[in-house]
Design an enzyme around this catalytic site. Structure first.
Site, short mmCIF file in Angstrom:
data_model
loop_
_atom_site.label_atom_id
_atom_site.label_comp_id
_atom_site.label_asym_id
_atom_site.label_seq_id
_atom_site.Cartn_x
_atom_site.Cartn_y
_atom_site.Cartn_z
N ASN A 253 0.83 -1.41 -0.07
CA ASN A 253 0.16 -0.09 -0.46
C ASN A 253 0.88 1.06 0.02
O ASN A 253 2.04 1.19 0.90
CB ASN A 253 -0.76 0.08 0.98
CG ASN A 253 -0.27 -0.07 2.30
OD1 ASN A 253 0.60 -0.92 2.83
ND2 ASN A 253 -1.07 0.39 3.43
N GLU B 26 0.01 4.93 0.36
CA GLU B 26 -0.60 7.00 1.27
C GLU B 26 0.17 8.12 0.45
O GLU B 26 1.17 7.98 -0.23
CB GLU B 26 -0.98 6.74 2.22
CG GLU B 26 -1.53 5.37 3.38
CD GLU B 26 -1.20 4.81 5.19
OE1 GLU B 26 -2.04 4.53 5.35
OE2 GLU B 26 -0.91 6.18 5.65
N CYS C 204 -3.64 0.64 -2.90
CA CYS C 204 -3.98 -0.58 -2.02
C CYS C 204 -2.63 -1.76 -2.67
O CYS C 204 -2.12 -1.46 -3.45
CB CYS C 204 -5.16 -1.23 -2.31
SG CYS C 204 -6.76 -1.04 -1.66
N GLU D 204 -2.79 -4.98 -3.21
CA GLU D 204 -3.41 -6.34 -4.24
C GLU D 204 -3.32 -4.91 -5.02
O GLU D 204 -2.88 -5.88 -6.20
CB GLU D 204 -5.05 -6.80 -4.10
CG GLU D 204 -4.97 -6.45 -2.06
CD GLU D 204 -5.22 -5.96 -1.55
OE1 GLU D 204 -5.27 -6.66 -0.51
OE2 GLU D 204 -5.12 -5.05 -1.38
N CYS E 224 -10.38 -4.65 0.85
CA CYS E 224 -11.35 -4.01 0.53
C CYS E 224 -12.36 -4.24 -0.82
O CYS E 224 -12.04 -5.21 -1.34
CB CYS E 224 -10.51 -2.56 0.30
SG CYS E 224 -10.14 -2.33 -1.03
N CYS F 115 -10.93 -3.68 -4.39
CA CYS F 115 -9.83 -4.46 -4.49
C CYS F 115 -9.89 -5.68 -4.49
O CYS F 115 -9.58 -6.81 -5.93
CB CYS F 115 -8.38 -5.18 -3.94
SG CYS F 115 -7.34 -3.07 -3.74
#
Length: 128
Positions: A39, A41, A50, A52, A83, A86
């Protein structure tokens, strides 16, 4: 290198200064190669990427469009699922029976499938 080891390794490279929640993902492409993502940010939180999605992007960038297994790891009390976004991204590149292993850095694992994570997925065939 196992998918777990690859996911653990890349998790340490995650850029998560806002949430502090580092996630690593490793997947096996249909070519047998392992692709990793973490991930990432940014200050316009939550407009990050993310783990994935990063692993899928690496696979696609390598010219591979199908995945055969995925492993996701985070430092949390229970294996945390991807999530919703994803889940849809994974379903785009995997069959419903593809195994998805969710894990904690402490060693707890839960294996499920793409179809169990996203029943009734919207697929490209729905657009025909």
């Amino acid at each position: 290198m196992s998918l777990r080891d690859a996911a653990l390794f890349v998790r340490e490279r995650a850029y998560a200064p806002y949430s502090g929640f580092k996630v690593g993902a490793a997947l096996k492409g249909s070519d047998g190669a392992v692709y990793r993502g973490c991930n990432v940010e940014n200050a316009a939180y939550p407009e990050g990427t993310c783990a994935e999605a990063g692993a899928i992007a690496a696979m696609v960038a390598a010219g591979v469009s199908r995945l055969t297994e995925i492993y996701v790891i985070a430092d949390c009390p229970r294996p945390v699922p991807p999530c919703g976004g994803c889940r849809q991204k994974i379903a785009e590149f995997a069959d419903a029976d593809v195994p998805v292993t969710l894990a904690t850095v402490a060693g707890e694992e839960m294996t499920t499938t793409v179809g169990e994570l996203l029943p009734g997925a919207f697929l490209s065939s729905d657009m025909e």
